[in-house]
Structure formats: structure tokens, C-alpha cells
Design a protein around this motif. Structure first.
Motif, PDB file in Angstrom:
ATOM      1  N   LEU A  38       1.022  -1.424  -0.166  1.00  0.00           N
ATOM      2  CA  LEU A  38      -0.290   0.266   0.226  1.00  0.00           C
ATOM      3  C   LEU A  38       0.927   2.016  -0.729  1.00  0.00           C
ATOM      4  CD1 LEU A  38      -2.593  -0.897   2.794  1.00  0.00           C
ATOM      5  CD2 LEU A  38      -2.763  -0.989   0.313  1.00  0.00           C
ATOM      6  N   SER A  39       0.166   1.938  -0.649  1.00  0.00           N
ATOM      7  CA  SER A  39       1.367   3.415  -0.669  1.00  0.00           C
ATOM      8  C   SER A  39       1.836   3.938   0.725  1.00  0.00           C
ATOM      9  CB  SER A  39       0.727   4.637  -1.753  1.00  0.00           C
ATOM     10  OG  SER A  39      -0.791   5.191  -0.827  1.00  0.00           O
ATOM     11  N   VAL A  40       0.963   4.278   1.425  1.00  0.00           N
ATOM     12  CA  VAL A  40       1.229   4.837   2.814  1.00  0.00           C
ATOM     13  C   VAL A  40       3.225   3.753   3.388  1.00  0.00           C
ATOM     14  CG1 VAL A  40       0.039   2.499   3.867  1.00  0.00           C
ATOM     15  CG2 VAL A  40       0.062   5.111   5.099  1.00  0.00           C
ATOM     16  N   PHE A  41       2.581   2.536   3.030  1.00  0.00           N
ATOM     17  CA  PHE A  41       4.114   2.176   3.347  1.00  0.00           C
ATOM     18  C   PHE A  41       5.732   2.435   2.888  1.00  0.00           C
ATOM     19  CE2 PHE A  41       0.976  -0.530   5.369  1.00  0.00           C
ATOM     20  CZ  PHE A  41       1.164  -0.939   6.639  1.00  0.00           C
ATOM     21  N   HIS A  42       4.877   3.873   1.596  1.00  0.00           N
ATOM     22  CA  HIS A  42       6.177   4.361   1.331  1.00  0.00           C
ATOM     23  C   HIS A  42       6.514   5.250   1.815  1.00  0.00           C
ATOM     24  CE1 HIS A  42       6.654   2.053  -2.259  1.00  0.00           C
ATOM     25  NE2 HIS A  42       5.752   2.462  -3.185  1.00  0.00           N
ATOM     26  N   TYR A  43       5.823   5.796   3.255  1.00  0.00           N
ATOM     27  CA  TYR A  43       6.106   6.949   3.746  1.00  0.00           C
ATOM     28  C   TYR A  43       7.256   7.469   4.682  1.00  0.00           C
ATOM     29  CZ  TYR A  43       2.755   9.123   0.421  1.00  0.00           C
ATOM     30  OH  TYR A  43       2.306   9.006  -0.722  1.00  0.00           O
ATOM     31  N   PRO A  44       7.646   7.676   5.233  1.00  0.00           N
ATOM     32  CA  PRO A  44       9.138   7.764   6.189  1.00  0.00           C
ATOM     33  C   PRO A  44       8.125   8.051   7.392  1.00  0.00           C
ATOM     34  CG  PRO A  44       9.818   9.904   5.127  1.00  0.00           C
ATOM     35  CD  PRO A  44       8.828   9.121   4.257  1.00  0.00           C
ATOM     36  N   VAL A  45       8.462   7.904   8.892  1.00  0.00           N
ATOM     37  CA  VAL A  45       8.631   7.302   9.722  1.00  0.00           C
ATOM     38  C   VAL A  45       9.205   8.420  10.808  1.00  0.00           C
ATOM     39  CG1 VAL A  45       7.897   6.993  12.168  1.00  0.00           C
ATOM     40  CG2 VAL A  45       6.985   5.843   9.997  1.00  0.00           C
ATOM     41  N   THR A  46       9.197   9.694  11.519  1.00  0.00           N
ATOM     42  CA  THR A  46      10.092  10.617  11.534  1.00  0.00           C
ATOM     43  C   THR A  46      10.633  10.763  13.370  1.00  0.00           C
ATOM     44  OG1 THR A  46       8.449  12.325  12.372  1.00  0.00           O
ATOM     45  CG2 THR A  46       9.357  12.277   9.755  1.00  0.00           C
ATOM     46  N   ASP A  47      10.264   9.831  13.696  1.00  0.00           N
ATOM     47  CA  ASP A  47       9.986   9.925  15.432  1.00  0.00           C
ATOM     48  C   ASP A  47       9.140   9.177  15.950  1.00  0.00           C
ATOM     49  OD1 ASP A  47       7.747  12.155  15.619  1.00  0.00           O
ATOM     50  OD2 ASP A  47       8.704  13.560  15.662  1.00  0.00           O
ATOM     51  N   TRP A  48       9.251   9.303  17.230  1.00  0.00           N
ATOM     52  CA  TRP A  48       8.136   8.203  18.166  1.00  0.00           C
ATOM     53  C   TRP A  48       6.530   8.632  18.141  1.00  0.00           C
ATOM     54  CZ3 TRP A  48       7.995   3.502  19.631  1.00  0.00           C
ATOM     55  CH2 TRP A  48       7.141   3.087  20.185  1.00  0.00           C
ATOM     56  N   VAL A  49       6.261   9.412  17.896  1.00  0.00           N
ATOM     57  CA  VAL A  49       4.760  10.468  18.120  1.00  0.00           C
ATOM     58  C   VAL A  49       4.699   9.638  16.775  1.00  0.00           C
ATOM     59  CG1 VAL A  49       3.041  12.346  18.135  1.00  0.00           C
ATOM     60  CG2 VAL A  49       5.194  11.983  19.830  1.00  0.00           C
ATOM     61  N   ASP A  50       5.779  10.582  15.939  1.00  0.00           N
ATOM     62  CA  ASP A  50       4.963  10.221  14.216  1.00  0.00           C
ATOM     63  C   ASP A  50       4.468   8.222  14.207  1.00  0.00           C
ATOM     64  OD1 ASP A  50       4.154  11.343  11.391  1.00  0.00           O
ATOM     65  OD2 ASP A  50       6.201  10.015  11.487  1.00  0.00           O
ATOM     66  N   ALA A  51       5.575   7.420  14.817  1.00  0.00           N
ATOM     67  CA  ALA A  51       5.504   5.726  14.154  1.00  0.00           C
ATOM     68  C   ALA A  51       4.204   5.812  14.985  1.00  0.00           C
ATOM     69  CB  ALA A  51       6.514   5.216  15.806  1.00  0.00           C
ATOM     70  N   VAL A  52       3.611   6.051  16.645  1.00  0.00           N
ATOM     71  CA  VAL A  52       2.109   5.852  16.941  1.00  0.00           C
ATOM     72  C   VAL A  52       1.314   6.355  16.645  1.00  0.00           C
ATOM     73  CG1 VAL A  52       1.493   5.680  19.177  1.00  0.00           C
ATOM     74  CG2 VAL A  52       3.299   5.918  19.390  1.00  0.00           C
ATOM     75  N   VAL A  53       1.186   7.356  16.155  1.00  0.00           N
ATOM     76  CA  VAL A  53      -0.009   8.243  15.417  1.00  0.00           C
ATOM     77  C   VAL A  53       0.201   7.126  13.920  1.00  0.00           C
ATOM     78  CG1 VAL A  53      -1.251   9.838  14.009  1.00  0.00           C
ATOM     79  CG2 VAL A  53      -0.208  10.313  16.429  1.00  0.00           C
ATOM     80  N   MET A  54       0.577   6.751  13.142  1.00  0.00           N
ATOM     81  CA  MET A  54       0.954   6.024  11.868  1.00  0.00           C
ATOM     82  C   MET A  54       0.698   4.416  11.988  1.00  0.00           C
ATOM     83  SD  MET A  54       2.151   3.802   9.355  1.00  0.00           S
ATOM     84  CE  MET A  54       2.139   3.324   8.233  1.00  0.00           C
TER      85      MET A  54
END
Length: 250
Positions: free
Chosen positions: A120-136
Motif C-alpha cells: 500500500l502506498s502509505v508504506f512508502h512514506y517515512p516515520v520520523t520520530d516516536w510520536v509519528d510512529a505511534v500515530v501512524m
């Protein structure tokens, strides 16, 4: 299945196929496409979430990120084993892409797939930090939960069995995300960071549900590989996301 019954009629009435040799060619192609999308997405999710382990602010969070990384790779392996029953070279397949590769943060891929890469296209985008990882993880986890209501009912019995085994573990991943978000949202600074991340990820996760009134849905429905239209699944996810985020004042 009756010898006189059309395969599409059999599947439309809830029929189940149980072995590769019983699968007609077009069904086989659609089934392999569905499995490839799941495997590629899980491998990419696992590779991407591996970075989140080192973003984690504490031991509990590191364990949660490690578990998600491990189990998503395991889920990919389980579905890839079913693909192997259809002749897929599983060793070659799992090494066919750089699953950790990501596009620029501000790229806009829409729902497009990369050539040969079915994630899925969403898995081409980078995670930048912990908050970003949790929200994603939460937004995509809720989406996966909605999509699992389809995957656990696919008309190829051995694959449906695998998805039913995977479903509760995927649900637990979202629950781990909610535990992380509760700690993040305890401060206004954390809520502001989470709101920015929600703004980034929400539309990108939504793209994974595909186009409304899709012709592909009609084809898949004939084969018993889909049951609920994309727009209905998207609306369910949007409602879940709204309720979940509102609970954290996001």
C-alpha cells in the motif's frame, strides 16, 4: 461444487476453494495479487517500524515496537507460504525489494503502486520520530482492522484460515499504539505533535482503501475475494478514527 455450476456462481453463493489445483486461472491471478499486496505491506511495515524501536522513549515502548516489527514479518511469512503453494519462489520473493526504502516525506503518491511492489502506498512514506510512529500505527492499525473483515472471508479457505489467525495480533498492534498515544497525549506539547502527525498520515492511510465504485471490486466480488465496497470500508475507518482521536482531544 456441482459439475454444472459456474465457478463464479459457486463463489458468489459463498463457495470456498481449498487447493491450488481447483483454482481457475483468472481467480489465481487475483488471489496472488491480493496476497502480494498483503505480504509486501507487512514486510514494508515491519522494516519501517524497526526504526521506531530506537525512537522509543522507554523499555516498555521498545518492547512494543519490537513485537510489532517481529509479528508483521511473521504475518508476511504466513501468507507468503500460501503463495508458495501456487509456485511462488518464496526465498526470491522476500528479497525482491528493499522493504525499508522510503520516498521523501513530502512526496504525494496517491494510491499508486510502484512497479512490481504491491505494498500500500502509505508504506512508502517515512516515520520520523516516536510520536509519528505511534500515530501512524494507530491510524493504519484501525484501517487494517476494518480491512481484516474482508480478508478473513476470502473464498480461498487456506488463506482465510491464515488471516483469521493473524487478525487478533493485528488488533493488538493497534492497542499497543493506543497505550503509547495515551502517554503522548498527557501533555499539550504531546498533543500538538500528535495533531501534526495525524494531519500527515490520515489522508495517506485513507488512500489504502482504493477508489470508490471500483471496477476491480466488482471482479473480486464475483470471485468471493471481496464483499464490502471500498467506500463503505473507508467510511467505517473514518468513523473509528474520529472516535479514537476525539478521545485524546486530537
Amino acid at each position: 461444487m456441482s459439475e454444472t455450476m459456474n465457478i463464479e456462481d459457486y463463489l458468489a453463493q459463498g463457495g470456498v476453494l481449498t487447493a491450488p489445483e481447483n483454482v481457475p486461472a483468472r481467480y489465481r491471478g487475483e488471489l496472488l495479487r491480493l496476497m502480494s499486496s498483503f505480504v509486501d505491506s507487512e514486510l514494508a511495515a515491519s522494516a519501517g517500524f524497526a526504526d521506531a524501536i530506537n525512537f522509543a522513549p522507554g523499555i516498555k515502548e521498545r518492547i512494543a515496537a519490537s513485537l510489532i516489527t517481529l509479528e508483521k514479518a511473521d504475518h508476511a511469512g504466513r501468507v507468503l507460504a500460501v503463495m508458495g503453494d501456487f509456485g511462488t519462489d518464496t526465498e526470491r520473493y522476500q528479497a525482491s525489494h528493499d522493504w525499508a526504502a522510503r520516498v521523501e516525506r513530502n512526496a504525494d503518491l496517491g494510491a499508486a503502486r510502484r512497479p512490481g511492489d504491491m505494498r500500500l502506498s502509505v508504506f512508502h512514506y517515512p516515520v520520523t520520530d516516536w510520536v509519528d510512529a505511534v500515530v501512524m500505527n494507530i491510524l493504519q492499525g484501525l484501517a487494517t482492522g476494518v480491512q481484516m473483515t474482508e480478508l478473513t472471508r476470502v473464498s480461498y479457505g487456506p488463506l482465510a484460515d491464515v488471516f483469521r489467525e493473524i487478525e487478533p495480533r493485528e488488533a493488538h498492534h493497534a492497542e499497543l499504539g493506543l497505550e503509547g498515544l495515551e502517554r503522548i497525549a498527557a501533555t499539550e506539547e504531546g498533543r500538538e505533535a500528535a495533531r501534526a502527525s495525524v494531519s500527515y498520515w490520515r489522508g495517506r492511510v485513507a488512500e489504502g482503501f482504493g477508489a470508490a465504485n471500483s471496477d476491480r471490486f466488482q471482479t473480486l466480488a464475483k470471485f468471493g475475494l471481496r464483499h464490502i465496497p471500498n467506500e463503505t470500508l473507508l467510511a467505517r475507518w473514518q468513523a473509528l478514527a474520529d472516535d479514537t482521536l476525539a478521545a485524546f482531544d486530537l
